[in-house]
Structures are given as structure tokens and as C-alpha cells.
Design an enzyme around this catalytic site. Sequence first.
Site: not given
Length: 263
Positions: A17, A59-60, A86, A151, A155, A186
Site C-alpha cells: 500500500i 526502523d520506525v 504507513n 495486530y 490497529k 498487494t
Amino acid sequence: MELYNKVIFLTGGSEGIGRECGRAYIKEGARLVIVANDALSLAHAKHEFGQDHLFICCDVGKAHEVEMAFEQTLSKFGRIDCIHNNAGIAHPAKTLDETTDQEWENLMNVNLKGIYHTVKYGIDALKETAGSILNTSSMVGEIGQELHAAYVATKGGINGLTKAMALDYAKYHIRVNAVSPSGVYTPMLHKWKEEQPNPQLIGEYLDAMHPLGYCPNADVVADACVFLLSDRARFITGCIMPVSGGAELGYRSVLATSLENDV
């Protein structure tokens, strides 16, 4: 040219995405900072998008790397108009009690702490431009998903965080929104489908779960993101925008349920 000359800091922008969003942003005139932790996909994105943009291996989940990424961005462009958070991971596919401490930490560090880091180190630049923040959430943050408890928690957290941030930063005229996709094709989803015992049945199921009748490509998410970052959305903040083809609406269809049981 909805995003002409806007500098967009896009995490997880080298694949899936994020990469589709990058294509759309460039088409609309933006200058990109693509942040990703995979050097190979980053190189492929650089080859596609060209030298006018900035590509940073980062690496965020690590504060010092994100801080350095913003320093590089401001050094090159002198401003930041948008941050699109993202970057995200979905593994493991487990119930909560089966999830290890390390798996939990990995999900939280990328999906949630990554947003904390980009805002912490990017908010001053956004205050200068009265910019905007966009988070990539997921429909599962609202409706849940089997075998992805950790996960789903991230979110759901992103949805709440988006609304809280929208309130906190409204006084600076900074808008904060999220997109909430359901299933989108994707390269990763295509690969997974083809690895299943009956790829055709999986494809039919992915189509049937969306009331509009098909599982789309990621460009539908990119189109929504362009809108939310553009001036056309200038009075929209705190919005969790579904890009789902109606997947969250009503009861599951008999066809979709039957296909799922057959799988």
C-alpha cells in the site's frame, strides 16, 4: 496536482500500500521521503521514483533512527507538509495467549511506537506548515480478526490515537486522519493466495467479502490518501475513513460464509 510541492514523509513506502501511495503522491506533484527498513525494496522504489525524492533506511521503532530521518528530510527539503504513518507488520497469526513477548513487542514497536516517534520528531515541522498526519489503520481495528489478536490491538490503538491526536493538534491547524482498508491486493496478498491449496476459491472469497463485489488493488487506498492529505479535505480531522467496499456492513453473505467453510 492535488499535492503540488508538498513534502510527504511516508513510512513503509517501499512496498504494498505504501508504494502505491508513493506513486499516487508523485503523480499529484508531491516530493517524497520514503522511509523503510528493507534496503532492497527501498532500492527498487528509488529506481522507480527517481532521484528527486529522498530514500532513508530506517526502523520506525527506533527513536534515534527516526530522529535522524527527520534531520535528513529537513536538510534536503527544508520543510515537511505531511506525515503518512504507513509502516506496519501483521505477524504473528496467533491467539493472544500463544503470542510471545517478543512478537507482541515487535508489533507494538512498529505499528504504534512508530507513530509516536514520527510525531515526536516531526511535529515541530508540521506546526510550521500547518500540515497533516495520516495513519494507515485497518478494518480489523473495528471488527476484529481471528488469530491476529495483537495486530488487531495495534490497529484499534491507531484508531483511538488518531482521534486523540486530532484533538491535541487542532489548535495548530494540523489535521490527523486515518484510512481503514479491508482486503486489498498487494504483491504479498497475491503471493499468499497462490500458495493456498485452491487459489481460485480464495480469490472468489476475497471478492465475495466485499459487497461491491471485488477485492481491489491498493490504488483505491492511495486515492483516499491523496484526498485526505490534500486541501480538499481541509475541514476533515479525526476521521477513520473506511476503504472497504462495504466489507464491514451487515451480515456476511451466504456465499462468503460458504466459501470460508470450504477453505
